[in-house]
Design a protein around this motif. Sequence first.
Motif, PDB file in Angstrom:
ATOM      1  N   ALA A 157       0.769  -1.452  -0.015  1.00 55.14           N
ATOM      2  CA  ALA A 157       0.326   0.071   0.277  1.00 55.14           C
ATOM      3  C   ALA A 157       1.064   1.842   0.073  1.00 55.14           C
ATOM      4  O   ALA A 157       0.612   2.426  -0.724  1.00 55.14           O
ATOM      5  CB  ALA A 157      -1.155   0.058   0.861  1.00 55.14           C
ATOM      6  N   TYR A 158       2.168   1.226   0.895  1.00 52.18           N
ATOM      7  CA  TYR A 158       2.699   2.195   0.977  1.00 52.18           C
ATOM      8  C   TYR A 158       4.026   2.198   0.325  1.00 52.18           C
ATOM      9  O   TYR A 158       5.136   0.967   0.690  1.00 52.18           O
ATOM     10  CB  TYR A 158       2.241   3.254   2.673  1.00 52.18           C
ATOM     11  N   PRO A 159       5.298   3.023   0.418  1.00 50.27           N
ATOM     12  CA  PRO A 159       6.128   2.998   0.309  1.00 50.27           C
ATOM     13  C   PRO A 159       7.561   2.274   1.998  1.00 50.27           C
ATOM     14  O   PRO A 159       8.272   1.717   1.170  1.00 50.27           O
ATOM     15  CB  PRO A 159       6.893   4.866   0.216  1.00 50.27           C
TER      16      PRO A 159
ATOM     17  N   GLU B 149       6.000  13.533  -0.776  1.00 52.28           N
ATOM     18  CA  GLU B 149       7.157  13.018  -0.478  1.00 52.28           C
ATOM     19  C   GLU B 149       7.816  11.815  -0.327  1.00 52.28           C
ATOM     20  O   GLU B 149       9.296  11.986   0.508  1.00 52.28           O
ATOM     21  CB  GLU B 149       6.664  13.031   1.514  1.00 52.28           C
ATOM     22  N   ALA B 150       7.373  11.036  -0.832  1.00 53.91           N
ATOM     23  CA  ALA B 150       7.700   9.496  -0.857  1.00 53.91           C
ATOM     24  C   ALA B 150       8.834   9.184  -1.688  1.00 53.91           C
ATOM     25  O   ALA B 150       9.021   8.580  -2.247  1.00 53.91           O
ATOM     26  CB  ALA B 150       6.924   8.863  -1.058  1.00 53.91           C
ATOM     27  N   PHE B 151       8.832  10.029  -2.899  1.00 49.61           N
ATOM     28  CA  PHE B 151       9.336  10.408  -4.024  1.00 49.61           C
ATOM     29  C   PHE B 151      10.867   9.629  -3.681  1.00 49.61           C
ATOM     30  O   PHE B 151      11.254   8.492  -4.925  1.00 49.61           O
ATOM     31  CB  PHE B 151       9.510  11.284  -4.994  1.00 49.61           C
TER      32      PHE B 151
ATOM     33  N   LEU C  32      11.471   0.933  -5.920  1.00 50.12           N
ATOM     34  CA  LEU C  32      10.186   0.807  -6.011  1.00 50.12           C
ATOM     35  C   LEU C  32       9.300   1.356  -7.411  1.00 50.12           C
ATOM     36  O   LEU C  32       9.485   2.615  -8.117  1.00 50.12           O
ATOM     37  CB  LEU C  32       9.150   1.317  -4.335  1.00 50.12           C
ATOM     38  N   GLU C  33       8.438   0.736  -7.544  1.00 45.98           N
ATOM     39  CA  GLU C  33       7.402   0.845  -9.029  1.00 45.98           C
ATOM     40  C   GLU C  33       5.773   2.070  -8.115  1.00 45.98           C
ATOM     41  O   GLU C  33       5.031   0.271  -7.804  1.00 45.98           O
ATOM     42  CB  GLU C  33       7.603  -0.557  -9.644  1.00 45.98           C
ATOM     43  N   PRO C  34       5.668   2.638  -8.557  1.00 44.87           N
ATOM     44  CA  PRO C  34       4.836   3.634  -8.000  1.00 44.87           C
ATOM     45  C   PRO C  34       3.719   3.119  -8.823  1.00 44.87           C
ATOM     46  O   PRO C  34       3.502   3.541 -10.107  1.00 44.87           O
ATOM     47  CB  PRO C  34       4.788   5.114  -7.934  1.00 44.87           C
ATOM     48  N   GLU C  35       1.808   3.336  -7.863  1.00 47.41           N
ATOM     49  CA  GLU C  35       1.203   3.499  -8.408  1.00 47.41           C
ATOM     50  C   GLU C  35       0.939   4.551  -9.266  1.00 47.41           C
ATOM     51  O   GLU C  35       0.933   5.521  -7.777  1.00 47.41           O
ATOM     52  CB  GLU C  35      -0.220   2.603  -8.329  1.00 47.41           C
TER      53      GLU C  35
ATOM     54  N   LEU D 134      11.407  12.909 -10.990  1.00 45.94           N
ATOM     55  CA  LEU D 134      12.484  12.226 -11.970  1.00 45.94           C
ATOM     56  C   LEU D 134      13.460  13.311 -12.612  1.00 45.94           C
ATOM     57  O   LEU D 134      14.791  13.228 -13.292  1.00 45.94           O
ATOM     58  CB  LEU D 134      11.567  11.248 -13.054  1.00 45.94           C
ATOM     59  N   ASN D 135      12.879  14.673 -13.868  1.00 44.90           N
ATOM     60  CA  ASN D 135      13.281  14.727 -14.445  1.00 44.90           C
ATOM     61  C   ASN D 135      14.952  15.769 -13.140  1.00 44.90           C
ATOM     62  O   ASN D 135      16.015  16.125 -14.561  1.00 44.90           O
ATOM     63  CB  ASN D 135      12.622  16.514 -14.879  1.00 44.90           C
TER      64      ASN D 135
END
Length: 819
Positions: free
Chosen positions: A513-515, A538-540, A548-551, A565-566
């Motif tokens: 569910a969470y990072p 805040e979790a990026f 980890l691969e975010p939804e 990311l940029n």
Amino acid sequence: MYTINKIASVLNADAKIAAGDYVIEQLLTDSRRLIFPSTTLFFALATARRDAHNFIGEMYERGVRSFVVHPHFDTAAFANANFIFAADTLAALQTLAAYHRKQFHYPVIAITGSNGKTIVKEWLYQLLSPEYNIVRSPRSYNSQLGVALSVWQMNAENNLAIFEAGISMSGEMEKLENIIQPTTGILTNIGSAHHENFVSEAQKTEEKCKLFKHCNTVIANGDNNFIVDAIHQNSKANIITWGDNESNAVQIFSRKKNEENVVIELKYSNTVYQFNIPFADDASVQNVETCIAVLLNLNIPAEIINDRLQALQPVDMRLQLTPAINNCALINDSYSFDTASFAVALDFMQQQNQFTHKTVILSDVPGASKGAYAEIIFVLKARNISSTIVIGEQWKAYFPFLKEAIENVYHYNSTNEFLSQFSTSFFRNQVILLKGARRFGFENIAAMLQQKVHRTVMEISLTAVIHNVNEYRKMLNPGVKIMAMVKASGYGSGSAEIANVLQYHKVDYLAVAYPDEGVELRRANIRLPIMIMNIDEEAFEQVVQYNLEPEIYSVGILKKFDAFLNRQGLQYYPVHIKINTGMHRLGFGEDEIDILIEILKTNNRLVVKSVFSHLVASEDAAEDAYSFLQAEKLEKICSKLQAALNYSFIKHISNSAASIRLPQLQFDMIRLGIGLYGIDNTSNHQLSLQPAVTLKTTVAQLRKVKAGDTVGYNRRGKINVDSIIATLRIGYADGFRRALSNGVGKVFIKGKCAPVVGSVAMDMTMVDVTGINDVEEGDEVEIFGNNISISEVAKSCHTIPYEILTGISSRVKRIYIEE
């Protein structure tokens, strides 16, 4: 000694020998268990779930040079390897095992039956070890594959073999009989196990008795005439029966039961004997009576049998992973010690990737040769064991060789010496394997190492979890992947421990569910791709740092993550796109897809790994039309995205329920959640799921309460007749909900259900055990498990199984079991 050419000849098979005539000592079917590459012959078994031919490249890279494969396997990429070609690789393995069996002429005991096979085997091993050098099945290796691997262990040093044989359908026992070729057979009993694959109990009995076709002697309970008739029909063996009837060769006159033992009186060969059985439960007594019949038939004197019975130890064939002191984990496998079961325990230890430091504590190996000690040392080195502690006089001779192989080694002459001299501060942040023969009393070491918590425990069967995964795998369309949901600490079962076993058994994806949950898994050395279902800005940093691969579920979060990311200069970072098709919780709506495409189509910072949605009512057949509508919307959006992005991605919408009820919606991947734990919300009988979680506690106190008195807070527990009330060590702070108060809930104790009396308290619960015999303080009590399902408890609480599972308190100790 078998060379690869010899094995090809035994199998009467074509072969391509390009690496030389290797000597083969190990047979392997599981690529994860490789230890001795140069002397291993790898059988590439193909099943409905997995084709081991896909792992030949990996095995070749790891040094294996000898393989048994199907005739059409392309060997071109493996120039320096030996290949034997077999149309059926499992049948080839069985043929080789049967040939190997024929090389030995000492007695072979084969045990079959619905229950008790493993217990009888282990107790016979304990009882007969003084007279015999015994080879036996590791744990419960009694399947078509397990029997072949067990028989391969036979060697010239042994003078007795004891093997189990289990079947789940007709036609299997003939193959096992051909492999084992037993001289003595034992039938423990006939019960309900695997009954679903037989027309009747009579057919199942007939099939099991085919094991005895060429036996000289068969030992069975003679009180069941049907069993005796079935043995006669399938074998010309001399049948030694035991039981209560006068016609039995071993006639039991009486069983006098005490609290902890049973004294039996029996007659054999016109002589009356008394034996003291150190167990009181009916199943154990029956298993011991079987063993006594075997020993009497082998002419072991009665006084020796009685002495050895007193030393019998309960057999726990399960590997237990429990919390230990100083942030350690303990694998307690101290019921017996032989090289075969040691290898199984090490395999389980290797799965615990959350620990980089691994310590093994070993006793002497009873009856082991110099070669066996050398093999143990080699295996310890091959598995990169950090520290090894050996206990026993025999290890003195081999300790110098152990020191050469392992950096940190310690030797103690006895368990007491170890306990008195070794500091517990040595054990910190590591997994510890405790492997010792019974006589060394390693249970005292376990007591020193185990974390001290209260006696309410939640047992999680890792074996059942994998069984359930494989049940779903059987129902999947070809190529469909599995994403396992391990959020909320694995539905209360412990995310790292569950993730480790899922990774070992090659699940494709994990989701949390969470990072923070994903970070925990990465720190536990979980390498599988992990989808994070809920992220914020805040979790990026954490997400990227731990791969980890975010939804991605909205335009806003997409733009923010893209900008991050940029700034980091990252390219092609994997993301998962959530589409709202009707849940209206998270996800892109249909009106946002054009904006999504505009951002993604020229973007080299993001790569879409999957596009998915969430079914609203997958369990409810009345809502199937809506489920199909949701799937139709997802397919339409995926087609649009596919055309714009110009690369493929995974589509998924099905959860546990939909993956079976609505197989046409499996798409490229399914998401397994509650189904992992054996809970089927659809009441679908296509699956044979096993309960994976058991919540247990113990009786703290028994009290006689007179009619008219009350029990618990606010006098809500009204007692109408004189009763016996048991106070249990569990309350709502542990997850046993107050909604179960006043007779709504029940527990399972001594084979019967006992209702809750009065209100559930924070730490204690009272139940009525009136009429349940032999309940004592300290007795084990099941809250849910095999006898009371989680679904039943949830129904009583007017909630769902998810809430019951995730509501079990963290103060309840989790114990992980592998059968």
